[in-house]
Write a protein that holds these residues in place. Structure first.
Motif, PDB file in Angstrom:
ATOM      1  N   VAL A  50      17.678  61.778  29.980  1.00  0.00           N
ATOM      2  CA  VAL A  50      17.177  60.409  29.957  1.00  0.00           C
ATOM      3  C   VAL A  50      18.025  59.550  29.013  1.00  0.00           C
ATOM      4  CG1 VAL A  50      15.207  58.941  29.383  1.00  0.00           C
ATOM      5  CG2 VAL A  50      14.824  61.122  30.540  1.00  0.00           C
ATOM      6  N   ALA A  51      18.463  60.149  27.912  1.00  0.00           N
ATOM      7  CA  ALA A  51      19.274  59.420  26.933  1.00  0.00           C
ATOM      8  C   ALA A  51      20.716  59.242  27.376  1.00  0.00           C
ATOM      9  CB  ALA A  51      19.241  60.146  25.589  1.00  0.00           C
ATOM     10  N   GLY A  52      21.101  59.860  28.490  1.00  0.00           N
ATOM     11  CA  GLY A  52      22.454  59.728  28.997  1.00  0.00           C
ATOM     12  C   GLY A  52      23.454  60.679  28.378  1.00  0.00           C
ATOM     13  N   LEU A  53      22.972  61.699  27.681  1.00  0.00           N
ATOM     14  CA  LEU A  53      23.869  62.670  27.041  1.00  0.00           C
ATOM     15  C   LEU A  53      24.247  63.810  27.972  1.00  0.00           C
ATOM     16  CD1 LEU A  53      22.124  62.871  23.544  1.00  0.00           C
ATOM     17  CD2 LEU A  53      24.049  61.423  24.255  1.00  0.00           C
ATOM     18  N   LEU A  54      23.514  63.970  29.050  1.00  0.00           N
ATOM     19  CA  LEU A  54      23.827  64.959  30.077  1.00  0.00           C
ATOM     20  C   LEU A  54      23.906  64.259  31.421  1.00  0.00           C
ATOM     21  CD1 LEU A  54      21.449  67.931  29.117  1.00  0.00           C
ATOM     22  CD2 LEU A  54      23.908  67.790  28.711  1.00  0.00           C
ATOM     23  N   LYS A  55      24.694  64.837  32.307  1.00  0.00           N
ATOM     24  CA  LYS A  55      24.819  64.296  33.655  1.00  0.00           C
ATOM     25  C   LYS A  55      23.927  65.084  34.609  1.00  0.00           C
ATOM     26  CE  LYS A  55      29.493  62.509  33.027  1.00  0.00           C
ATOM     27  NZ  LYS A  55      29.002  61.114  32.998  1.00  0.00           N
ATOM     28  N   GLY A  56      23.664  64.477  35.765  1.00  0.00           N
ATOM     29  CA  GLY A  56      22.861  65.142  36.774  1.00  0.00           C
ATOM     30  C   GLY A  56      22.383  64.151  37.807  1.00  0.00           C
ATOM     31  N   PRO A  57      21.745  64.654  38.851  1.00  0.00           N
ATOM     32  CA  PRO A  57      21.260  63.770  39.910  1.00  0.00           C
ATOM     33  C   PRO A  57      20.045  62.968  39.475  1.00  0.00           C
ATOM     34  CG  PRO A  57      20.532  66.017  40.297  1.00  0.00           C
ATOM     35  CD  PRO A  57      21.443  66.070  39.102  1.00  0.00           C
ATOM     36  N   GLY A  58      19.663  62.017  40.316  1.00  0.00           N
ATOM     37  CA  GLY A  58      18.464  61.239  40.063  1.00  0.00           C
ATOM     38  C   GLY A  58      18.742  59.961  39.297  1.00  0.00           C
ATOM     39  N   GLU A  68      20.430  45.594  26.647  1.00  0.00           N
ATOM     40  CA  GLU A  68      21.088  46.548  27.528  1.00  0.00           C
ATOM     41  C   GLU A  68      20.541  47.951  27.243  1.00  0.00           C
ATOM     42  OE1 GLU A  68      23.306  45.957  29.999  1.00  0.00           O
ATOM     43  OE2 GLU A  68      22.885  43.841  29.602  1.00  0.00           O
ATOM     44  N   PRO A  69      20.532  48.833  28.277  1.00  0.00           N
ATOM     45  CA  PRO A  69      19.958  50.180  28.083  1.00  0.00           C
ATOM     46  C   PRO A  69      20.493  50.928  26.870  1.00  0.00           C
ATOM     47  CG  PRO A  69      20.360  49.801  30.404  1.00  0.00           C
ATOM     48  CD  PRO A  69      20.915  48.599  29.672  1.00  0.00           C
ATOM     49  N   ARG A  70      21.779  50.791  26.579  1.00  0.00           N
ATOM     50  CA  ARG A  70      22.354  51.539  25.459  1.00  0.00           C
ATOM     51  C   ARG A  70      21.794  51.077  24.119  1.00  0.00           C
ATOM     52  NH1 ARG A  70      28.610  49.319  25.129  1.00  0.00           N
ATOM     53  NH2 ARG A  70      28.117  47.128  24.705  1.00  0.00           N
ATOM     54  N   ASP A  71      21.307  49.807  24.072  1.00  0.00           N
ATOM     55  CA  ASP A  71      20.704  49.288  22.852  1.00  0.00           C
ATOM     56  C   ASP A  71      19.185  49.394  22.875  1.00  0.00           C
ATOM     57  OD1 ASP A  71      23.158  48.501  21.661  1.00  0.00           O
ATOM     58  OD2 ASP A  71      23.182  46.704  22.910  1.00  0.00           O
ATOM     59  N   ALA A  72      18.607  49.375  24.072  1.00  0.00           N
ATOM     60  CA  ALA A  72      17.147  49.390  24.195  1.00  0.00           C
ATOM     61  C   ALA A  72      16.563  50.774  23.952  1.00  0.00           C
ATOM     62  CB  ALA A  72      16.732  48.890  25.579  1.00  0.00           C
ATOM     63  N   LEU A  73      17.315  51.817  24.278  1.00  0.00           N
ATOM     64  CA  LEU A  73      16.789  53.190  24.233  1.00  0.00           C
ATOM     65  C   LEU A  73      17.423  53.972  23.089  1.00  0.00           C
ATOM     66  CD1 LEU A  73      16.093  55.457  27.267  1.00  0.00           C
ATOM     67  CD2 LEU A  73      17.416  56.360  25.352  1.00  0.00           C
ATOM     68  N   ARG A  74      16.584  54.668  22.321  1.00  0.00           N
ATOM     69  CA  ARG A  74      17.053  55.511  21.219  1.00  0.00           C
ATOM     70  C   ARG A  74      16.500  56.920  21.379  1.00  0.00           C
ATOM     71  NH1 ARG A  74      21.351  52.907  19.632  1.00  0.00           N
ATOM     72  NH2 ARG A  74      20.888  50.710  19.213  1.00  0.00           N
ATOM     73  N   TYR A  75      17.312  57.887  20.986  1.00  0.00           N
ATOM     74  CA  TYR A  75      16.945  59.301  21.102  1.00  0.00           C
ATOM     75  C   TYR A  75      16.956  59.938  19.723  1.00  0.00           C
ATOM     76  CZ  TYR A  75      17.827  64.288  22.062  1.00  0.00           C
ATOM     77  OH  TYR A  75      17.802  65.659  22.068  1.00  0.00           O
ATOM     78  N   MET A  76      15.845  60.529  19.334  1.00  0.00           N
ATOM     79  CA  MET A  76      15.743  61.288  18.082  1.00  0.00           C
ATOM     80  C   MET A  76      15.717  62.760  18.434  1.00  0.00           C
ATOM     81  SD  MET A  76      12.711  61.363  15.219  1.00  0.00           S
ATOM     82  CE  MET A  76      12.613  62.820  14.131  1.00  0.00           C
ATOM     83  N   PRO A  77      16.827  63.482  18.239  1.00  0.00           N
ATOM     84  CA  PRO A  77      16.869  64.901  18.616  1.00  0.00           C
ATOM     85  C   PRO A  77      16.007  65.759  17.707  1.00  0.00           C
ATOM     86  CG  PRO A  77      18.880  64.293  17.478  1.00  0.00           C
ATOM     87  CD  PRO A  77      18.099  63.015  17.669  1.00  0.00           C
ATOM     88  N   GLN A  78      15.746  66.967  18.178  1.00  0.00           N
ATOM     89  CA  GLN A  78      14.934  67.899  17.393  1.00  0.00           C
ATOM     90  C   GLN A  78      15.663  68.317  16.126  1.00  0.00           C
ATOM     91  OE1 GLN A  78      13.717  71.291  19.661  1.00  0.00           O
ATOM     92  NE2 GLN A  78      12.668  72.275  17.965  1.00  0.00           N
ATOM     93  N   ASP A  79      16.955  68.571  16.242  1.00  0.00           N
ATOM     94  CA  ASP A  79      17.768  68.957  15.084  1.00  0.00           C
ATOM     95  C   ASP A  79      18.641  67.784  14.697  1.00  0.00           C
ATOM     96  OD1 ASP A  79      16.824  71.645  15.072  1.00  0.00           O
ATOM     97  OD2 ASP A  79      18.138  72.054  16.772  1.00  0.00           O
ATOM     98  N   THR A  80      18.355  67.189  13.547  1.00  0.00           N
ATOM     99  CA  THR A  80      19.137  66.048  13.093  1.00  0.00           C
ATOM    100  C   THR A  80      20.097  66.488  11.991  1.00  0.00           C
ATOM    101  OG1 THR A  80      17.393  65.479  11.506  1.00  0.00           O
ATOM    102  CG2 THR A  80      17.327  64.403  13.650  1.00  0.00           C
TER     103      THR A  80
END
Length: 252
Positions: A50-58, A68-80
């Motif tokens: 969803v964050a755009g860090l992996l590719k795939g269908p859909g 813009e999506p790159r500014d609107a969406l933020r991802y907080m990973p499990q391991d920071t």
């Protein structure tokens, strides 16, 4: 109001799909949506897709965002991974200014102070990150994520290193923050009672596939718990209207 919907989403690792064909209802800003499932179900992989860090269908359909999506969406990973020589305050300040120049306004400084106070880490402001416990670093990561005021926030197990009291405090804070700002929050959780208490919607992932998605009280059922988590349990409602999962220990 910002909305998010996943349509046939898959995530690719190498030549194979680790997550496949995930389609959800439309989720809207102002609410928390839990993403649950057993260990290695694909929750983190889904967040990265969803964050755009992996590719795939859909398709990830994001509508109503001001930016813009790159500014609107933020991802907080499990391991920071944070620079251990920075202080807590410096690390949150850097998050605010990322990509926006280095001039700092009084309003930005006041907002940092308010967030640190709300997360009860104001007393750690001038300690180096390397001196903190895992739970304290996790709270700093939450501060870094929300201080940038994302419209969509993906939080991968943000309370895993916290004790029960702090988990409840942080989730209540996130619930209120989402309501006040109109932020759409997707949050991976292991504690299903937290999903019932704080999250309007729940998405269930197992073996890389969507099991169900919708209002939490319709999704988290004894049948789902038996099928996905292999436990016999019932859902009880207390006098305050909250629901709780009661596991039947005798049904082993």
């Amino acid at each position: 109001m910002v909305t998010l919907q996943l349509k046939g989403l898959g995530a690719r690792y190498g030549s194979g799909l680790a997550v496949e064909d995930v389609s959800t209802p439309v989720f809207k800003g102002g609410e928390l949506t839990a993403v649950i499932g057993p260990n290695a179900a694909g929750k983190s992989t889904l967040f990265k897709r969803v964050a755009g860090l992996l590719k795939g269908p859909g398709e990830v359909v994001l509508e109503g965002a001001r930016n813009e999506p790159r500014d609107a969406l933020r991802y907080m990973p499990q391991d920071t991974h944070a620079n251990a020589v920075l202080t807590v305050y410096e690390s949150v300040l850097l998050a605010v200014k990322q990509g926006h120049g280095w001039r700092v306004s009084d309003r930005e400084l006041a907002e940092i102070d308010q967030i640190l106070e709300a997360l009860q880490i104001a007393d750690l402001a001038f300690r180096n990150l390397g001196e903190l416990s895992g739970g304290q670093r996790q709270l700093v990561s939450i501060a870094q994520a929300i201080v940038r005021k994302p419209e969509v926030l993906l939080m991968d197990e943000p309370t895993s290193a916290l004790d029960l009291y702090r988990q409840v405090e942080v989730l209540a804070f996130m619930q209120e923050l989402a309501r006040r700002r109109g932020t759409l929050v997707l949050i991976a959780l292991h504690d299903l009672n937290h999903a019932l208490r704080f999250c309007h919607n729940t998405v269930v992932i197992s073996s890389g596939r969507l099991v169900s998605a919708g209002p939490s009280r319709q999704v988290i059922t004894p049948e789902m718990l038996r099928e996905i988590y292999r436990v016999d349990a019932r859902i009880e409602q207390c006098s305050r209207g909250e629901s709780h999962i009661i596991i039947d220990r005798s049904a082993a």
